[in-house]
Every structure is written in C-alpha cells, then in structure tokens.
Write a protein that holds these residues in place. Structure first.
Motif, PDB file in Angstrom:
ATOM      1  N   ARG A 408       0.836  -1.202   0.000  1.00  0.00           N
ATOM      2  CA  ARG A 408       0.000   0.000   0.000  1.00  0.00           C
ATOM      3  C   ARG A 408       0.876   1.260   0.000  1.00  0.00           C
ATOM      4  NH1 ARG A 408      -5.421   0.709   1.054  1.00  0.00           N
ATOM      5  NH2 ARG A 408      -5.992   2.867   0.548  1.00  0.00           N
ATOM      6  N   ILE A 409       1.970   1.230   0.738  1.00  0.00           N
ATOM      7  CA  ILE A 409       2.906   2.350   0.708  1.00  0.00           C
ATOM      8  C   ILE A 409       3.438   2.548  -0.716  1.00  0.00           C
ATOM      9  CG2 ILE A 409       5.182   3.157   1.471  1.00  0.00           C
ATOM     10  CD1 ILE A 409       3.330   3.378   3.750  1.00  0.00           C
ATOM     11  N   LYS A 410       3.840   1.458  -1.341  1.00  0.00           N
ATOM     12  CA  LYS A 410       4.367   1.499  -2.709  1.00  0.00           C
ATOM     13  C   LYS A 410       3.338   2.095  -3.669  1.00  0.00           C
ATOM     14  CE  LYS A 410       5.488  -1.807  -6.409  1.00  0.00           C
ATOM     15  NZ  LYS A 410       6.764  -1.275  -6.922  1.00  0.00           N
ATOM     16  N   GLU A 411       2.079   1.649  -3.570  1.00  0.00           N
ATOM     17  CA  GLU A 411       1.024   2.153  -4.452  1.00  0.00           C
ATOM     18  C   GLU A 411       0.811   3.650  -4.271  1.00  0.00           C
ATOM     19  OE1 GLU A 411      -1.672  -1.964  -4.613  1.00  0.00           O
ATOM     20  OE2 GLU A 411      -2.232  -0.296  -3.288  1.00  0.00           O
ATOM     21  N   CYS A 412       0.833   4.111  -3.017  1.00  0.00           N
ATOM     22  CA  CYS A 412       0.627   5.533  -2.760  1.00  0.00           C
ATOM     23  C   CYS A 412       1.769   6.379  -3.322  1.00  0.00           C
ATOM     24  CB  CYS A 412       0.493   5.780  -1.258  1.00  0.00           C
ATOM     25  SG  CYS A 412      -1.046   5.179  -0.522  1.00  0.00           S
ATOM     26  N   ILE A 413       2.990   5.890  -3.203  1.00  0.00           N
ATOM     27  CA  ILE A 413       4.145   6.649  -3.685  1.00  0.00           C
ATOM     28  C   ILE A 413       4.187   6.660  -5.210  1.00  0.00           C
ATOM     29  CG2 ILE A 413       6.664   6.684  -3.764  1.00  0.00           C
ATOM     30  CD1 ILE A 413       5.433   7.694  -1.149  1.00  0.00           C
ATOM     31  N   GLU A 414       3.799   5.560  -5.831  1.00  0.00           N
ATOM     32  CA  GLU A 414       3.847   5.490  -7.293  1.00  0.00           C
ATOM     33  C   GLU A 414       2.635   6.156  -7.942  1.00  0.00           C
ATOM     34  OE1 GLU A 414       4.458   1.378  -8.264  1.00  0.00           O
ATOM     35  OE2 GLU A 414       6.601   1.471  -7.779  1.00  0.00           O
ATOM     36  N   ASN A 415       1.591   6.453  -7.141  1.00  0.00           N
ATOM     37  CA  ASN A 415       0.401   7.163  -7.640  1.00  0.00           C
ATOM     38  C   ASN A 415       0.053   8.289  -6.667  1.00  0.00           C
ATOM     39  OD1 ASN A 415      -0.615   5.211  -9.955  1.00  0.00           O
ATOM     40  ND2 ASN A 415      -0.087   3.919  -8.206  1.00  0.00           N
ATOM     41  N   PRO A 416       0.921   9.287  -6.532  1.00  0.00           N
ATOM     42  CA  PRO A 416       0.716  10.319  -5.509  1.00  0.00           C
ATOM     43  C   PRO A 416      -0.528  11.166  -5.727  1.00  0.00           C
ATOM     44  CG  PRO A 416       2.491  10.946  -6.996  1.00  0.00           C
ATOM     45  CD  PRO A 416       2.145   9.529  -7.312  1.00  0.00           C
ATOM     46  N   GLU A 417      -0.976  11.271  -6.980  1.00  0.00           N
ATOM     47  CA  GLU A 417      -2.177  12.071  -7.233  1.00  0.00           C
ATOM     48  C   GLU A 417      -3.402  11.478  -6.570  1.00  0.00           C
ATOM     49  OE1 GLU A 417      -1.819   9.007 -10.355  1.00  0.00           O
ATOM     50  OE2 GLU A 417      -0.451  10.490  -9.499  1.00  0.00           O
ATOM     51  N   ARG A 418      -3.476  10.156  -6.514  1.00  0.00           N
ATOM     52  CA  ARG A 418      -4.605   9.506  -5.829  1.00  0.00           C
ATOM     53  C   ARG A 418      -4.569   9.779  -4.337  1.00  0.00           C
ATOM     54  NH1 ARG A 418      -5.763   3.415  -7.470  1.00  0.00           N
ATOM     55  NH2 ARG A 418      -7.496   3.965  -6.080  1.00  0.00           N
ATOM     56  N   MET A 419      -3.359   9.788  -3.792  1.00  0.00           N
ATOM     57  CA  MET A 419      -3.210  10.077  -2.378  1.00  0.00           C
ATOM     58  C   MET A 419      -3.602  11.510  -2.073  1.00  0.00           C
ATOM     59  SD  MET A 419       0.149   9.268  -0.098  1.00  0.00           S
ATOM     60  CE  MET A 419       1.232  10.174  -1.207  1.00  0.00           C
ATOM     61  N   MET A 420      -3.200  12.431  -2.939  1.00  0.00           N
ATOM     62  CA  MET A 420      -3.527  13.843  -2.730  1.00  0.00           C
ATOM     63  C   MET A 420      -5.018  14.112  -2.869  1.00  0.00           C
ATOM     64  SD  MET A 420      -0.384  15.846  -4.608  1.00  0.00           S
ATOM     65  CE  MET A 420       1.093  16.233  -3.680  1.00  0.00           C
ATOM     66  N   LEU A 421      -5.640  13.386  -3.771  1.00  0.00           N
ATOM     67  CA  LEU A 421      -7.077  13.560  -3.987  1.00  0.00           C
ATOM     68  C   LEU A 421      -7.914  12.686  -3.058  1.00  0.00           C
ATOM     69  CD1 LEU A 421      -7.093  13.657  -7.904  1.00  0.00           C
ATOM     70  CD2 LEU A 421      -7.312  15.588  -6.336  1.00  0.00           C
ATOM     71  N   GLU A 422      -7.225  11.862  -2.247  1.00  0.00           N
ATOM     72  CA  GLU A 422      -7.886  10.975  -1.274  1.00  0.00           C
ATOM     73  C   GLU A 422      -8.889  10.043  -1.970  1.00  0.00           C
ATOM     74  OE1 GLU A 422      -9.577  13.477   1.706  1.00  0.00           O
ATOM     75  OE2 GLU A 422      -7.622  14.012   2.549  1.00  0.00           O
ATOM     76  N   ILE A 423      -8.404   9.392  -3.052  1.00  0.00           N
ATOM     77  CA  ILE A 423      -9.248   8.431  -3.750  1.00  0.00           C
ATOM     78  C   ILE A 423      -8.495   7.097  -3.869  1.00  0.00           C
ATOM     79  CG2 ILE A 423     -10.498  10.160  -5.047  1.00  0.00           C
ATOM     80  CD1 ILE A 423      -8.712   9.602  -7.423  1.00  0.00           C
TER      81      ILE A 423
END
Length: 423
Positions: A408-423
């Motif tokens: 999950r950490i890896k996914e968030c770092i490789e897709n930071p826009e999703r993390m920023m948009l909280e999706i």
C-alpha cells in the motif's frame, strides 16, 4: 532584594533526574533574566535552562553532577556585585569528558565574549552545538560574529570561522624537538591512544530501548521497492509555486508520511501496540520521524498527521530540524507516537533493517534513490527506485498484513495524485 534560588525544572512526568552538563555563564558573572544559564541532560533530551532573575550568579553544583528535578543548583543575587573580570572561575567539572593536552587547552566555554554583530539578549552567546564545535576546533568565540536570532552564535557561524582561517596551523610558542619516545614495554600504554568520555544519558537511553526492542519483540523485516518517478516529477513541476505559497519546500518525507497514514488506516494492527495480554488499537496517527543529532538519534513526533496537509507536515519537519540544530527539542516533542519513519537514504544507505521504537509495532525505512533498470510493460527502462523496509512485531502483525501494508505504501508513492485527492 532576596536571593533567588536556581532550581532544576521538570522535564516530563517520567523524568526525575538529569546531569548538569554545562554552565553557560561563569561563577560570579552578571546574568539577565531569561538568558540561557545552564544545560540539563536527561535520558530524553538536553535542555537549556534560563536565568530566573537579573543578578550575580553563584554556582553551587559542578558540571557533570547528577541533579534531581527541583534541586537547587545555584543562586542569583539581584543586588550582588560581579566578580572581577580577571577571576571568573566556574566550578570545575567533576566528570571530565576525557584527557586534554596541557599544551593546547580548548577555549573556556563558560566565558563567551559578545560578538560584534547583533545587539539582542542572545548576542555573543553560542548555541550548545556551536560551543562544542568551537572547543573541538579551538575557535575563539570572541572573534565570531553571531548571525542567529538576537545575535546568537550558531554552529554555522563557527564553521564559517573555521573555513576562513584556512588550513594554517594554530600558533604555538617555539620549543625544542621532543626526544624520541621510549618503546612501550609490558604494563605500559601509549599516551593519546584512547579517550574516555561519559556516555550521555540520551545515548544510554537509546541503547536501553534498542536492546529492549530486540529482547521483547519478535522483529521481522519485509522489503519492497518503489518507483519514485511520479513523486519526483510532481515535485519538479510544482516546487517553485509550492515554495512561494507555503514558504517550505515539498520534500519526500511528506509523501511518505501521508502514504503511511493511508496504509495504517487500511491495516490498523500496524498502528497498534501490545500492553501485557492486550492489544491497544490507536485511532490517531502520530508519526515519529527519526532525525540524527549531535547527541544521537531522536524521534520527534508529528501529531495527528491524518488532519495535516502536505504543507503542514513539511512545516512540522522544518520546525523539528531547527530545534535539532539549536538543541531545543523538548520531552513533549519526543513522547508518544504510533508509528515511525526513518530515512537512512540521506546518509547513502541502500538497504537496512530498522529496529522498532517501543512500544510501537512498526517502523518504515526509506533508502537512497538509485536509477536502475526495471521492466515496465515488458520493456526494460531506467527508473529512479527506492528500496523500502518495514520492520514489524510479529507477535501482533502477521506476514500477510505486513507485506500488504508495504504494498500500500508502494502504491501511494507510485500514484501520488490519488493520495492527494484521497481516492
């Protein structure tokens, strides 16, 4: 006016004593209320204690002595007369840091002269780190201009003084060449081969906690790697606008703190801890960020990270970094924490197995970013990659949870826009 007692202040509920590590003013000197007077080193942090009043200082406890919270270590006489400038001898340390050559004594840390720059209450007063560096490099603090707040001398000022003097050796009075030293015989030792120094309390505490973690927890480490391309592209695109708006740089750590919050929400056991025969689940996200200081590793805690923006996290990190440089990190900054992130990559570490920070059950290790060939869509490409490590307590966290957490950490770092948009 009555004489004012100087007492050791409380440094937290669990702290009952400390070591008076250094007097910042000499015995018999004139002091002002609020200016740094002495340092107390506890097993959690080193704290500068300010003078409680204006007057003349009388030292009652020597440097290196163990003192209890609330103990009187000296007095300030508001109507006293300062000692003669030529005889301001402080109390001698009872536990010297180690042997020092009599032919090249270090400047006294207790008699800083006012720096030519700055006219605030701190003018000419060196920070603890600046004083230590000046001692080691034999820098005369009277010749250093303070650029810190109120004219205080910072470590950077001392480094500048060292650089400005170049490689010229210190002046020394001429003396005849020493006679050849006799060859060592059995039962003798060569002078200067060793230096003995008291282990600071904070280092003792670090050692105890690390050994405790190894002996009481079932520590296991799992690894993964993350492609940092997206985060690096995002930072490169918006770094100027971000700095202009928020006043701080957009660093890597805020991305990993946010990613950790998302992963902790998905796998709450990693955010929990064992208390006897019970599991305590924490429904808040206080994340410690390990920082290396001159006094050892410290882990200041960023509170309620789930409620903070990226800018809020970056500002908190900058604030802790400044406190670390000024040696003003307090006990409250270090207490608590439900999860820790450590970045060995800043020192060049490619891979490591971080040790748990008890009573926490997980710690994330970041490492150096290196360009490596990887396979993307069946093509070999060069990408900036970072190895990630999660050390966890196997008593409470299963392998599947640990691996999934790191994914999950890896996914968030490789897709930071999703993390920023909280999706």
């Amino acid at each position: 006016m009555a004489v004012v007692e100087i007492k050791v202040p409380s440094a937290g509920e669990s702290v009952t004593e400390g070591i008076l590590s250094r007097w910042l003013k000499p015995d018999g000197s004139k002091v002002k209320s609020g200016e740094p007077l002495f340092e107390v080193e506890t097993d959690k942090a080193s704290t500068e204690v300010p003078a409680p009043a204006d007057g003349v200082l009388k030292i009652a406890v020597a440097e290196g002595e163990t003192v209890e919270v609330g103990a009187t270590v000296g007095t300030i006489d508001p109507s006293g007369v300062p000692a003669a400038a030529s005889n301001p001898e402080p109390v001698a340390a009872s536990t010297p840091a180690g042997p020092r050559s009599a032919s090249s004594p270090a400047p006294s840390p207790d008699t800083p002269a006012p720096a030519p720059g700055g006219n605030g209450p701190m003018a000419g007063t060196p920070s603890p780190s600046a004083r230590r560096l000046a001692e080691e490099e034999h820098v005369d603090l009277a010749s250093v201009e303070g650029t810190g707040r109120g004219g205080r001398i910072t470590k950077g000022d001392v480094i500048g003084a060292i650089d400005s003097r170049g490689a010229a050796p210190p002046e020394a009075s001429p003396s005849p060449a020493p006679a050849p030293a006799p060859a060592p015989t059995a039962g003798t030792s060569r002078a200067g081969r060793q230096t003995r120094q008291r282990l600071p309390l904070i280092r003792q505490k670090i050692a105890q906690r690390l050994v405790q973690a190894q002996q009481t927890a079932a520590i296991l480490t799992t690894f993964n790697e993350a492609d940092m391309s997206a985060v690096m592209a995002l930072r490169g695109k918006y770094k100027d606008a971000y700095k202009e708006k928020h006043g701080v740089n957009l660093g890597f750590m805020s991305f990993f703190v946010k990613a950790a919050v998302e992963a902790l929400k998905a796998f709450p056991a990693v955010n929990a801890q064992i208390d006897g025969s019970e599991i305590v689940y924490n429904h808040y996200y206080d994340i410690g960020v390990a920082v290396s200081t001159e006094r050892g590793l410290m882990v200041p805690v960023i509170r309620d990270c789930d409620t903070l923006s990226f800018a809020g996290i970056e500002k908190a990190i900058v604030g802790f970094a400044q406190k670390a440089r000024d040696n003003t990190i307090g006990v409250d900054d270090l207490q608590g924490g439900t999860f820790t992130i450590t970045n060995g990559g800043v020192f060049g570490s490619l891979l490591s197995t971080p040790i748990l920070n008890p009573p926490q059950s997980g710690i994330l290790g970041m490492h150096s970013i290196q360009k490596r060939p990887v396979v993307v869509d069946d093509q070999i490409v060069i990408r900036p990659m970072m190895y990630l490590a999660l050390s966890y307590d196997h008593r409470i966290i299963d392998g599947r949870e640990a691996v999934s957490f790191l994914v999950r950490i890896k996914e968030c770092i490789e897709n930071p826009e999703r993390m920023m948009l909280e999706i």
